[in-house]
Design a protein around this motif. Structure first.
Motif, PDB file in Angstrom:
ATOM      1  N   CYS A   6       0.833  -1.198   0.000  1.00 19.20           N
ATOM      2  CA  CYS A   6       0.000   0.000   0.000  1.00 19.20           C
ATOM      3  C   CYS A   6       0.874   1.257   0.000  1.00 19.20           C
ATOM      4  CB  CYS A   6      -0.909  -0.001   1.231  1.00 19.20           C
ATOM      5  SG  CYS A   6      -1.910   1.487   1.331  1.00 19.20           S
ATOM      6  N   CYS A  11       0.006   4.881   4.770  1.00 17.63           N
ATOM      7  CA  CYS A  11       1.104   3.912   4.662  1.00 17.63           C
ATOM      8  C   CYS A  11       2.362   4.571   4.097  1.00 17.63           C
ATOM      9  CB  CYS A  11       0.679   2.717   3.820  1.00 17.63           C
ATOM     10  SG  CYS A  11      -0.520   1.638   4.653  1.00 17.63           S
ATOM     11  N   CYS A  43      -4.861   2.610  -1.308  1.00 15.81           N
ATOM     12  CA  CYS A  43      -5.228   2.259   0.065  1.00 15.81           C
ATOM     13  C   CYS A  43      -5.955   0.918   0.120  1.00 15.81           C
ATOM     14  CB  CYS A  43      -6.121   3.352   0.659  1.00 15.81           C
ATOM     15  SG  CYS A  43      -6.708   2.972   2.310  1.00 15.81           S
ATOM     16  N   LEU A  44      -5.490   0.056   1.007  1.00 12.11           N
ATOM     17  CA  LEU A  44      -6.081  -1.279   1.169  1.00 12.11           C
ATOM     18  C   LEU A  44      -7.125  -1.309   2.286  1.00 12.11           C
ATOM     19  CD1 LEU A  44      -2.818  -3.389   0.689  1.00 12.11           C
ATOM     20  CD2 LEU A  44      -4.730  -3.220  -0.910  1.00 12.11           C
ATOM     21  N   HIS A  46      -6.889  -0.496   5.577  1.00  6.77           N
ATOM     22  CA  HIS A  46      -6.477  -0.841   6.942  1.00  6.77           C
ATOM     23  C   HIS A  46      -5.430   0.168   7.419  1.00  6.77           C
ATOM     24  CE1 HIS A  46      -8.376  -4.873   6.625  1.00  6.77           C
ATOM     25  NE2 HIS A  46      -8.073  -4.722   5.357  1.00  6.77           N
ATOM     26  N   CYS A  47      -5.749   1.438   7.232  1.00 10.07           N
ATOM     27  CA  CYS A  47      -4.749   2.497   7.408  1.00 10.07           C
ATOM     28  C   CYS A  47      -4.127   2.519   8.806  1.00 10.07           C
ATOM     29  CB  CYS A  47      -5.375   3.845   7.106  1.00 10.07           C
ATOM     30  SG  CYS A  47      -6.277   3.875   5.553  1.00 10.07           S
TER      31      CYS A  47
HETATM   32  S1  FES Z   1      -3.186   4.032   3.376  1.00  8.15           S
HETATM   33 FE1  FES Z   1      -2.475   1.969   3.457  1.00  8.15          FE
HETATM   34  S2  FES Z   1      -4.211   0.875   4.141  1.00  8.15           S
HETATM   35 FE2  FES Z   1      -4.956   2.891   3.884  1.00  8.15          FE
END
Ligand code: FES
Length: 99
Positions: A6, A11, A43-44, A46-47
């Motif tokens: 991510c 992240c 973005c996955l 799970h920030c």
């Molecule tokens: S920024 Fe990486 S999971 Fe949202």
């Protein structure tokens, strides 16, 4: 299989770039560059637990504090440049040859 690191804003701030570089080194060290596609990902979702890494196309890993099962494989949480090799060796490499 695919490893998606991510690079969303949260992240990114936690070190996505260093994680990608660490994965490049580990894939080379274990001689699996031909088996694994390394990608950057949006973005996955799970920030709070970043840096987050999606592992798709592998049998789900056993659940653990840093592992969450997904329909496509599993997600690793709290990845950093210092724990990439340990997580790879424990959660990814052993499963590469099972499929
Ligand atoms: S920024 Fe990486 S999971 Fe949202």
């Amino acid at each position: 299989m695919t490893i998606k690191v991510c690079v969303g804003s949260s992240c990114h701030l936690k070190g996505s770039y260093e994680v990608i570089e660490a994965f490049k080194e580990v894939l080379k060290k274990y001689d699996v560059e031909d088996l694994i596609e390394l990608q950057a990902s949006f973005c996955l979702g799970h920030c709070a637990l970043g840096v987050t890494v999606g592992c798709e196309g592998l049998e789900a890993a056993e659940k653990g504090p840093q592992v969450e099962e997904t329909p496509d494989g599993f997600i690793l949480h709290s990845v950093n440049a210092g724990n990439v090799e340990e997580l790879f060796a424990k959660e990814i490499y052993p499963k590469l040859f099972l499929n």
